[in-house]
Motif scaffolding. Structure first.
Motif, mmCIF file in Angstrom:
data_model
loop_
_atom_site.group_PDB
_atom_site.id
_atom_site.type_symbol
_atom_site.label_atom_id
_atom_site.label_comp_id
_atom_site.label_asym_id
_atom_site.label_seq_id
_atom_site.Cartn_x
_atom_site.Cartn_y
_atom_site.Cartn_z
ATOM 1 N N TYR A 104 0.856 -1.200 0.000
ATOM 2 C CA TYR A 104 0.000 0.000 0.000
ATOM 3 C C TYR A 104 0.886 1.243 0.000
ATOM 4 O O TYR A 104 1.659 1.457 0.931
ATOM 5 N N LEU A 105 0.779 2.027 -1.049
ATOM 6 C CA LEU A 105 1.492 3.306 -1.095
ATOM 7 C C LEU A 105 0.578 4.359 -0.467
ATOM 8 O O LEU A 105 -0.397 4.791 -1.080
ATOM 9 N N LYS A 106 0.914 4.720 0.743
ATOM 10 C CA LYS A 106 0.028 5.586 1.532
ATOM 11 C C LYS A 106 0.440 7.053 1.396
ATOM 12 O O LYS A 106 1.584 7.405 1.655
ATOM 13 N N VAL A 107 -0.515 7.858 0.962
ATOM 14 C CA VAL A 107 -0.276 9.304 0.811
ATOM 15 C C VAL A 107 -1.460 10.012 1.468
ATOM 16 O O VAL A 107 -2.610 9.602 1.287
ATOM 17 N N GLY A 108 -1.183 11.063 2.232
ATOM 18 C CA GLY A 108 -2.243 11.790 2.935
ATOM 19 C C GLY A 108 -3.152 12.542 1.970
ATOM 20 O O GLY A 108 -2.773 12.841 0.840
ATOM 21 N N ARG A 109 -4.369 12.859 2.450
ATOM 22 C CA ARG A 109 -5.354 13.394 1.512
ATOM 23 C C ARG A 109 -5.026 14.800 1.004
ATOM 24 O O ARG A 109 -5.344 15.137 -0.126
ATOM 25 N N ILE A 110 -4.330 15.611 1.805
ATOM 26 C CA ILE A 110 -3.989 16.965 1.345
ATOM 27 C C ILE A 110 -3.039 16.870 0.142
ATOM 28 O O ILE A 110 -3.209 17.534 -0.880
ATOM 29 N N ARG A 111 -2.052 15.984 0.281
ATOM 30 C CA ARG A 111 -1.100 15.791 -0.816
ATOM 31 C C ARG A 111 -1.799 15.227 -2.060
ATOM 32 O O ARG A 111 -1.534 15.617 -3.180
ATOM 33 N N LEU A 112 -2.709 14.270 -1.817
ATOM 34 C CA LEU A 112 -3.436 13.666 -2.948
ATOM 35 C C LEU A 112 -4.231 14.740 -3.687
ATOM 36 O O LEU A 112 -4.191 14.816 -4.925
ATOM 37 N N ARG A 156 4.652 4.897 3.741
ATOM 38 C CA ARG A 156 4.321 6.288 3.429
ATOM 39 C C ARG A 156 5.040 6.620 2.136
ATOM 40 O O ARG A 156 6.267 6.641 2.081
ATOM 41 N N ALA A 157 4.263 6.863 1.105
ATOM 42 C CA ALA A 157 4.876 7.026 -0.221
ATOM 43 C C ALA A 157 5.108 8.501 -0.529
ATOM 44 O O ALA A 157 4.569 9.029 -1.498
ATOM 45 N N ILE A 158 5.910 9.157 0.297
ATOM 46 C CA ILE A 158 6.248 10.543 -0.025
ATOM 47 C C ILE A 158 7.767 10.671 -0.162
ATOM 48 O O ILE A 158 8.504 9.801 0.275
ATOM 49 N N GLY A 159 8.199 11.734 -0.814
ATOM 50 C CA GLY A 159 9.624 11.874 -1.134
ATOM 51 C C GLY A 159 9.838 11.408 -2.559
ATOM 52 O O GLY A 159 8.880 11.071 -3.266
ATOM 53 N N SER A 160 11.091 11.344 -2.991
ATOM 54 C CA SER A 160 11.370 10.989 -4.388
ATOM 55 C C SER A 160 11.059 9.512 -4.624
ATOM 56 O O SER A 160 11.192 8.691 -3.704
ATOM 57 N N GLU A 162 12.833 7.418 -6.021
ATOM 58 C CA GLU A 162 14.045 6.636 -5.729
ATOM 59 C C GLU A 162 14.118 6.267 -4.243
ATOM 60 O O GLU A 162 14.466 5.149 -3.881
ATOM 61 N N LYS A 163 13.775 7.258 -3.385
ATOM 62 C CA LYS A 163 13.806 6.995 -1.932
ATOM 63 C C LYS A 163 12.748 5.960 -1.566
ATOM 64 O O LYS A 163 12.977 5.077 -0.744
ATOM 65 N N ILE A 164 11.591 6.077 -2.194
ATOM 66 C CA ILE A 164 10.505 5.116 -1.908
ATOM 67 C C ILE A 164 10.951 3.709 -2.317
ATOM 68 O O ILE A 164 10.752 2.738 -1.589
ATOM 69 N N ILE A 165 11.587 3.604 -3.486
ATOM 70 C CA ILE A 165 12.060 2.296 -3.972
ATOM 71 C C ILE A 165 13.060 1.696 -2.995
ATOM 72 O O ILE A 165 13.033 0.501 -2.701
ATOM 73 N N LYS A 166 13.962 2.555 -2.494
ATOM 74 C CA LYS A 166 14.984 2.066 -1.570
ATOM 75 C C LYS A 166 14.319 1.479 -0.310
ATOM 76 O O LYS A 166 14.646 0.366 0.113
ATOM 77 N N ARG A 167 13.353 2.234 0.235
ATOM 78 C CA ARG A 167 12.652 1.759 1.439
ATOM 79 C C ARG A 167 11.900 0.465 1.141
ATOM 80 O O ARG A 167 11.930 -0.494 1.895
ATOM 81 N N LEU A 168 11.282 0.447 -0.027
ATOM 82 C CA LEU A 168 10.460 -0.697 -0.423
ATOM 83 C C LEU A 168 11.307 -1.949 -0.642
ATOM 84 O O LEU A 168 10.943 -3.042 -0.177
ATOM 85 N N THR A 169 12.451 -1.801 -1.298
ATOM 86 C CA THR A 169 13.286 -2.986 -1.547
ATOM 87 C C THR A 169 13.818 -3.525 -0.216
ATOM 88 O O THR A 169 13.950 -4.728 -0.045
ATOM 89 N N ASN A 170 14.074 -2.630 0.755
ATOM 90 C CA ASN A 170 14.484 -3.095 2.090
ATOM 91 C C ASN A 170 13.407 -3.946 2.738
ATOM 92 O O ASN A 170 13.686 -5.015 3.262
#
Ligand code: S3P
Length: 177
Positions: A104-112, A156-160, A162-170
């Motif tokens: 689940y790529l979670k993004v807050g509603r204001i950002r969405l 939490r799918a915020i930031g670049s 690339e950063k999200i991918i790094k967290r996700l692959t971990n």
């Protein structure tokens, strides 16, 4: 990095970055990438917008569910980005949970809302004032959260990307699949 033994299915609201993250994640894991909306458009030979206009949402949900089953039945393991509503209709979330590692790529509603306010393609967002969009995202995200949050991994799918991918692959490595 080597691909894992299961499909990876990304779920989340419209505008949460499923397609962008999915494509990069597939590259990082050396897996194939399937964007469900594009898959459906190719199969139906028309855009999602046209399907909603000409045949209605109920028809789209049926087509979406059948397409999901097809893709999940593929013996080749894929990274799959789903449409924002896919996990919330029919038995789709159970199907996803049984046949993949779900994220689940979670993004807050204001950002969405910020990301979606000028959208001209997504049928569910058209002809809405800012106030209506705000209320739509609040209500729909509230209704859908119970499906999205059943995913195996929630980040939490915020930031670049690339950063999200790094967290996700971990996370994926820790899941050891
Ligand atoms: C939908 C999301 C869209 C697309 C369709 C319906 C939804 O996909 O499947 O417009 O119900 O949230 P994205 O999440 O990729 O925009």
């Amino acid at each position: 990095m080597q691909g894992i033994g299961l499909h990876i299915v990304l779920v989340g609201f419209m505008g949460s970055g499923k397609s962008t993250v999915g494509k990069l994640l597939a590259e990082a894991l050396d897996m194939e990438f399937i964007d469900m909306d594009l898959y459906i458009e190719k199969q139906q030979k028309c855009s999602i917008k046209e399907i909603f206009t000409n045949k209605g949402e109920t028809y789209f949900r049926k087509v979406e569910s059948v397409a999901l089953l097809e893709v999940l039945s593929n013996s080749k393991r894929n990274v799959i980005s789903t449409g924002g509503g896919a996990p919330c209709y029919l038995d789709n979330m159970n199907l996803i949970k049984l046949n993949s590692l779900s994220v689940y790529l979670k993004v807050g509603r204001i950002r969405l809302i910020e990301r979606l306010k000028n959208d001209t393609e997504r049928p569910l967002l058209q002809n809405k004032t800012s106030k209506e969009l705000l209320s739509f995202v609040k209500t729909t995200l509230g209704d859908r959260e119970k499906y999205y949050s059943q995913a195996d991994i929630r980040i939490r799918a915020i930031g670049s990307p690339e950063k999200i991918i790094k967290r996700l692959t971990n996370y994926i490595l820790k899941a050891n699949l």
